[in-house]
Design an enzyme around this catalytic site. Structure first.
Site, PDB file in Angstrom:
ATOM      1  N   ALA A   9     -15.635 -53.614  68.412  1.00  0.00           N
ATOM      2  CA  ALA A   9     -15.521 -54.604  67.502  1.00  0.00           C
ATOM      3  C   ALA A   9     -16.885 -54.753  66.566  1.00  0.00           C
ATOM      4  O   ALA A   9     -16.844 -55.665  65.597  1.00  0.00           O
ATOM      5  CB  ALA A   9     -15.403 -56.142  68.053  1.00  0.00           C
ATOM      6  N   GLY A  13     -18.768 -49.431  65.812  1.00  0.00           N
ATOM      7  CA  GLY A  13     -17.434 -49.195  66.504  1.00  0.00           C
ATOM      8  C   GLY A  13     -16.319 -49.440  65.558  1.00  0.00           C
ATOM      9  O   GLY A  13     -15.351 -48.685  65.721  1.00  0.00           O
ATOM     10  N   ASP A  53     -16.212 -57.510  79.342  1.00  0.00           N
ATOM     11  CA  ASP A  53     -17.776 -57.169  79.257  1.00  0.00           C
ATOM     12  C   ASP A  53     -17.632 -55.581  79.994  1.00  0.00           C
ATOM     13  O   ASP A  53     -16.862 -55.377  80.930  1.00  0.00           O
ATOM     14  CB  ASP A  53     -18.621 -57.936  79.996  1.00  0.00           C
ATOM     15  CG  ASP A  53     -19.988 -57.702  79.879  1.00  0.00           C
ATOM     16  OD1 ASP A  53     -20.476 -56.534  80.196  1.00  0.00           O
ATOM     17  OD2 ASP A  53     -20.651 -58.702  79.217  1.00  0.00           O
ATOM     18  N   VAL A  54     -18.519 -54.444  79.468  1.00  0.00           N
ATOM     19  CA  VAL A  54     -18.336 -53.373  80.127  1.00  0.00           C
ATOM     20  C   VAL A  54     -18.977 -53.290  81.582  1.00  0.00           C
ATOM     21  O   VAL A  54     -19.035 -52.529  82.212  1.00  0.00           O
ATOM     22  CB  VAL A  54     -19.262 -52.181  79.433  1.00  0.00           C
ATOM     23  CG1 VAL A  54     -18.447 -51.646  78.419  1.00  0.00           C
ATOM     24  CG2 VAL A  54     -20.641 -52.703  78.915  1.00  0.00           C
ATOM     25  N   TYR A 177     -35.555 -51.854  74.314  1.00  0.00           N
ATOM     26  CA  TYR A 177     -34.268 -51.238  73.755  1.00  0.00           C
ATOM     27  C   TYR A 177     -34.083 -49.776  73.805  1.00  0.00           C
ATOM     28  O   TYR A 177     -33.254 -49.069  74.502  1.00  0.00           O
ATOM     29  CB  TYR A 177     -34.228 -51.724  72.404  1.00  0.00           C
ATOM     30  CG  TYR A 177     -32.984 -51.077  71.733  1.00  0.00           C
ATOM     31  CD1 TYR A 177     -31.720 -51.241  72.114  1.00  0.00           C
ATOM     32  CD2 TYR A 177     -33.231 -50.226  70.722  1.00  0.00           C
ATOM     33  CE1 TYR A 177     -30.601 -50.497  71.324  1.00  0.00           C
ATOM     34  CE2 TYR A 177     -32.488 -49.677  69.813  1.00  0.00           C
ATOM     35  CZ  TYR A 177     -31.049 -49.594  70.444  1.00  0.00           C
ATOM     36  OH  TYR A 177     -29.920 -49.016  69.583  1.00  0.00           O
ATOM     37  N   LYS A 181     -31.577 -47.259  76.025  1.00  0.00           N
ATOM     38  CA  LYS A 181     -30.809 -46.189  75.391  1.00  0.00           C
ATOM     39  C   LYS A 181     -30.888 -44.826  76.183  1.00  0.00           C
ATOM     40  O   LYS A 181     -30.012 -44.059  76.417  1.00  0.00           O
ATOM     41  CB  LYS A 181     -31.130 -45.993  73.735  1.00  0.00           C
ATOM     42  CG  LYS A 181     -30.629 -47.206  72.980  1.00  0.00           C
ATOM     43  CD  LYS A 181     -29.290 -47.636  73.233  1.00  0.00           C
ATOM     44  CE  LYS A 181     -28.431 -46.739  72.608  1.00  0.00           C
ATOM     45  NZ  LYS A 181     -26.914 -47.201  72.814  1.00  0.00           N
ATOM     46  N   ASN A 206     -31.163 -44.536  61.399  1.00  0.00           N
ATOM     47  CA  ASN A 206     -30.919 -46.107  60.868  1.00  0.00           C
ATOM     48  C   ASN A 206     -29.451 -46.317  60.377  1.00  0.00           C
ATOM     49  O   ASN A 206     -29.668 -45.649  59.343  1.00  0.00           O
ATOM     50  CB  ASN A 206     -32.077 -46.491  60.162  1.00  0.00           C
ATOM     51  CG  ASN A 206     -33.692 -46.774  60.869  1.00  0.00           C
ATOM     52  OD1 ASN A 206     -33.801 -45.767  61.620  1.00  0.00           O
ATOM     53  ND2 ASN A 206     -34.028 -47.859  60.525  1.00  0.00           N
ATOM     54  N   ARG A 245     -38.239 -43.303  57.469  1.00  0.00           N
ATOM     55  CA  ARG A 245     -37.014 -43.470  58.308  1.00  0.00           C
ATOM     56  C   ARG A 245     -35.991 -42.632  57.680  1.00  0.00           C
ATOM     57  O   ARG A 245     -35.945 -42.151  56.494  1.00  0.00           O
ATOM     58  CB  ARG A 245     -36.499 -44.865  58.495  1.00  0.00           C
ATOM     59  CG  ARG A 245     -37.256 -45.711  59.319  1.00  0.00           C
ATOM     60  CD  ARG A 245     -37.414 -45.446  60.682  1.00  0.00           C
ATOM     61  NE  ARG A 245     -38.232 -46.599  61.328  1.00  0.00           N
ATOM     62  CZ  ARG A 245     -39.427 -46.566  61.479  1.00  0.00           C
ATOM     63  NH1 ARG A 245     -40.139 -45.582  61.066  1.00  0.00           N
ATOM     64  NH2 ARG A 245     -40.077 -47.383  62.414  1.00  0.00           N
TER      65      ARG A 245
HETATM   66  N1  LIG Z   1     -27.247 -49.854  64.116  1.00  0.00           N
HETATM   67  C1  LIG Z   1     -28.075 -48.692  64.153  1.00  0.00           C
HETATM   68  O1  LIG Z   1     -28.907 -48.630  63.337  1.00  0.00           O
HETATM   69  C2  LIG Z   1     -28.157 -48.100  65.518  1.00  0.00           C
HETATM   70  C3  LIG Z   1     -28.891 -47.135  65.648  1.00  0.00           C
HETATM   71  C4  LIG Z   1     -28.820 -46.259  66.730  1.00  0.00           C
HETATM   72  C5  LIG Z   1     -27.958 -46.378  67.562  1.00  0.00           C
HETATM   73  N2  LIG Z   1     -27.123 -47.570  67.537  1.00  0.00           N
HETATM   74  C6  LIG Z   1     -26.228 -47.792  68.864  1.00  0.00           C
HETATM   75  O2  LIG Z   1     -24.908 -47.998  68.267  1.00  0.00           O
HETATM   76  C7  LIG Z   1     -24.205 -48.781  69.003  1.00  0.00           C
HETATM   77  C8  LIG Z   1     -23.429 -49.638  68.185  1.00  0.00           C
HETATM   78  O3  LIG Z   1     -24.210 -50.515  67.691  1.00  0.00           O
HETATM   79  P1  LIG Z   1     -24.126 -51.457  66.406  1.00  0.00           P
HETATM   80  O4  LIG Z   1     -25.246 -51.235  65.295  1.00  0.00           O
HETATM   81  O5  LIG Z   1     -22.720 -51.345  65.764  1.00  0.00           O
HETATM   82  O6  LIG Z   1     -24.088 -52.734  67.049  1.00  0.00           O
HETATM   83  P2  LIG Z   1     -23.183 -54.049  67.232  1.00  0.00           P
HETATM   84  O7  LIG Z   1     -24.211 -55.319  67.611  1.00  0.00           O
HETATM   85  O8  LIG Z   1     -22.618 -54.514  65.565  1.00  0.00           O
HETATM   86  O9  LIG Z   1     -22.000 -53.710  68.006  1.00  0.00           O
HETATM   87  C9  LIG Z   1     -22.156 -53.668  69.593  1.00  0.00           C
HETATM   88  C10 LIG Z   1     -20.939 -54.048  70.062  1.00  0.00           C
HETATM   89  O10 LIG Z   1     -20.892 -53.912  71.428  1.00  0.00           O
HETATM   90  C11 LIG Z   1     -20.614 -55.308  71.889  1.00  0.00           C
HETATM   91  N3  LIG Z   1     -21.107 -55.556  73.334  1.00  0.00           N
HETATM   92  C12 LIG Z   1     -22.415 -55.477  73.625  1.00  0.00           C
HETATM   93  N4  LIG Z   1     -22.554 -55.500  74.793  1.00  0.00           N
HETATM   94  C13 LIG Z   1     -21.451 -55.430  75.290  1.00  0.00           C
HETATM   95  C14 LIG Z   1     -20.984 -55.498  76.636  1.00  0.00           C
HETATM   96  N5  LIG Z   1     -21.866 -55.556  77.806  1.00  0.00           N
HETATM   97  N6  LIG Z   1     -19.793 -55.579  76.937  1.00  0.00           N
HETATM   98  C15 LIG Z   1     -18.713 -55.207  75.842  1.00  0.00           C
HETATM   99  N7  LIG Z   1     -19.183 -55.224  74.612  1.00  0.00           N
HETATM  100  C16 LIG Z   1     -20.527 -55.420  74.571  1.00  0.00           C
HETATM  101  C17 LIG Z   1     -21.010 -56.401  70.895  1.00  0.00           C
HETATM  102  O11 LIG Z   1     -20.170 -57.466  71.198  1.00  0.00           O
HETATM  103  C18 LIG Z   1     -20.892 -55.616  69.751  1.00  0.00           C
HETATM  104  O12 LIG Z   1     -19.423 -55.970  69.140  1.00  0.00           O
HETATM  105  C19 LIG Z   1     -24.867 -49.167  70.183  1.00  0.00           C
HETATM  106  O13 LIG Z   1     -25.025 -48.561  71.298  1.00  0.00           O
HETATM  107  C20 LIG Z   1     -26.468 -48.843  69.401  1.00  0.00           C
HETATM  108  O14 LIG Z   1     -27.547 -48.794  70.566  1.00  0.00           O
HETATM  109  C21 LIG Z   1     -27.413 -48.323  66.489  1.00  0.00           C
END
Ligand SMILES: NC(=O)c1ccc[n+]([C@@H]2O[C@H](COP(=O)([O-])OP(=O)(O)OC[C@H]3O[C@@H](n4cnc5c(N)ncnc54)[C@H](O)[C@@H]3O)[C@@H](O)[C@H]2O)c1
Ligand SMILES: [Zn+2]
Length: 349
Positions: A9, A13, A53-54, A177, A181, A206, A245
């Site tokens: 969501a 994702g 939750d995961v 963070y 990761k 990013n 970046r």
């Molecule tokens: N946005 C970026 O620039 C970026 C860069 C590098 C890596 N990432 C990685 O990409 C992935 C997605 O990030 P995003 O930017 O879409 O963030 P986001 O916060 O929009 O999405 C993360 C989703 O995970 C859900 N979530 C978090 N913890 C949870 C749990 N314990 N159980 C179930 N659901 C859970 C949240 O509700 C949210 O919907 C993450 O793993 C993040 O570390 C993002």
């Protein structure tokens, strides 16, 4: 193929889910709808949705039934408010990954695509004119306070030239963070060896684009600038704005996940691989702020000289392996992507 998208969501994702559905797959979303990421549940995901939750093994056992592969996006993102957030990051990201992997082992699900990040590298790659490739340590607070933002050669103090980071660069997470990761990658490797599973980790740069979360301490810099501009305020650019970046569009990241999901099934048992996922077009934070402000018709960005401890100065990816080995090709260029993002909505819920 039935794919469980954890965090489906979220910003990235939900684009993965849409792309998977368009490609004829059957996505299943598991998402806890964290309050840090969502004000209210998102509408209209083309997937069956499990709010869980995961870290919940029973919910996972249920959600994994009939699933061919998992695309693990769920995580707490961003730098957080302060160090008090640490247990929440570790629990969500690392305990969460551990529970997911053990549920996958029990369910016999062998294919995993993991959302990793460029933050695993810490400071990017630098070259000293005298010492060649060097790795500067964390920047001193006293230097940052006085506006000395560029890391210098640890041996001779010379100015350094930043370069592109390849996948085999040393791993050196510089904040909580980032550490969580990297731990996700290590846990996934251990799972692959123990169970014969296969994993591809995508180290996103990013990510920006439509649906990016609003500006909370957990959001990315593009979202801060976009939110400021939407409110008629000037984007506040930290340091001197010259930190580099790679801004990669969220649809291209969804595309990378699609090619990784197809490729991971063809790998041998126990195979573990990580790919950088960036546009290949580095830009400074100042350029990004100016592009967004220009597309919105102002106000002009302001360079504040502030800094965030734990931020690195430059990090830009060499994503050529993802292109060469998996045939991925980013399609959204910087100028067009920023123009679209300036007009697209941020996500409140
Ligand atoms: N946005 C970026 O620039 C970026 C860069 C590098 C890596 N990432 C990685 O990409 C992935 C997605 O990030 P995003 O930017 O879409 O963030 P986001 O916060 O929009 O999405 C993360 C989703 O995970 C859900 N979530 C978090 N913890 C949870 C749990 N314990 N159980 C179930 N659901 C859970 C949240 O509700 C949210 O919907 C993450 O793993 C993040 O570390 C993002
Ligand atoms: Zn030197």
């Amino acid at each position: 193929m039935r794919v469980l998208v954890t965090g489906g969501a979220g910003f990235i994702g939900s684009q993965i889910v849409s792309a998977a559905a368009r490609a004829g797959h059957e996505p299943v979303v598991l998402d806890a709808l964290l309050p840090t990421a969502h004000a209210e549940p998102p509408a209209g995901l083309p997937a069956s949705f499990v709010r869980a939750d995961v870290r919940d093994p029973d919910a996972l056992a249920h959600a994994l039934r009939g699933v061919d592969a998992v695309c693990h996006q769920a995580a707490m993102v961003g730098l957080g408010k302060d160090f008090a957030d640490t247990p929440a990051y570790v629990s969500c990201n690392d305990l969460g990954t551990a529970v997911l992997l053990s549920a996958m082992a029990a369910a016999g699900v062998r294919d995993l695509v993991l959302a990793s990040s460029m933050v695993v590298y810490g400071e990017g790659r630098y070259t000293c004119p005298r010492h060649g490739a060097v790795r500067p340590g964390p920047r001193a607070v006293s230097d940052l306070d006085e506006g000395r933002f560029e890391p210098l050669c640890p041996s001779c103090g010379a100015e350094l030239a930043p370069g592109l980071v390849g996948e085999y660069a040393p791993l050196d997470p510089r904040n909580v963070y980032a550490a969580t990761k990297l731990q996700q990658e290590f846990l996934a490797s251990a799972w692959a060896r123990a169970t014969g599973g296969r994993v591809i980790a995508l180290r996103y740069h990013n990510v920006y684009g439509p649906g990016m979360p609003r500006d909370t301490p957990y959001a990315g810099v593009a979202s801060f600038f976009r939110s400021a501009l939407a409110a008629g305020r000037a984007p506040q650019v930290f340091e001197d704005g010259r930190q580099r970046r790679d801004f990669v569009h969220v649809r291209d990241v969804a595309g990378a996940n699609a090619v990784a999901l197809a490729a991971v099934r063809e790998r041998g048992e126990g195979s573990v691989d990580a790919y950088n996922c960036g546009s290949g077009e580095p830009h400074t934070i100042g350029e990004m702020a100016a592009a967004l402000a220009g597309a919105q018709g102002g106000p002009e960005p302001v360079v504040t000289g502030e800094y965030r401890l734990g931020d690195v100065r430059h990090v830009t990816a060499d994503s050529s392996r993802l292109r060469a080995e998996l045939g991925w090709k980013p399609e959204v260029g910087f100028a067009a992507g920023m123009r679209e993002f300036a007009r697209a909505g941020l996500r409140d819920g």
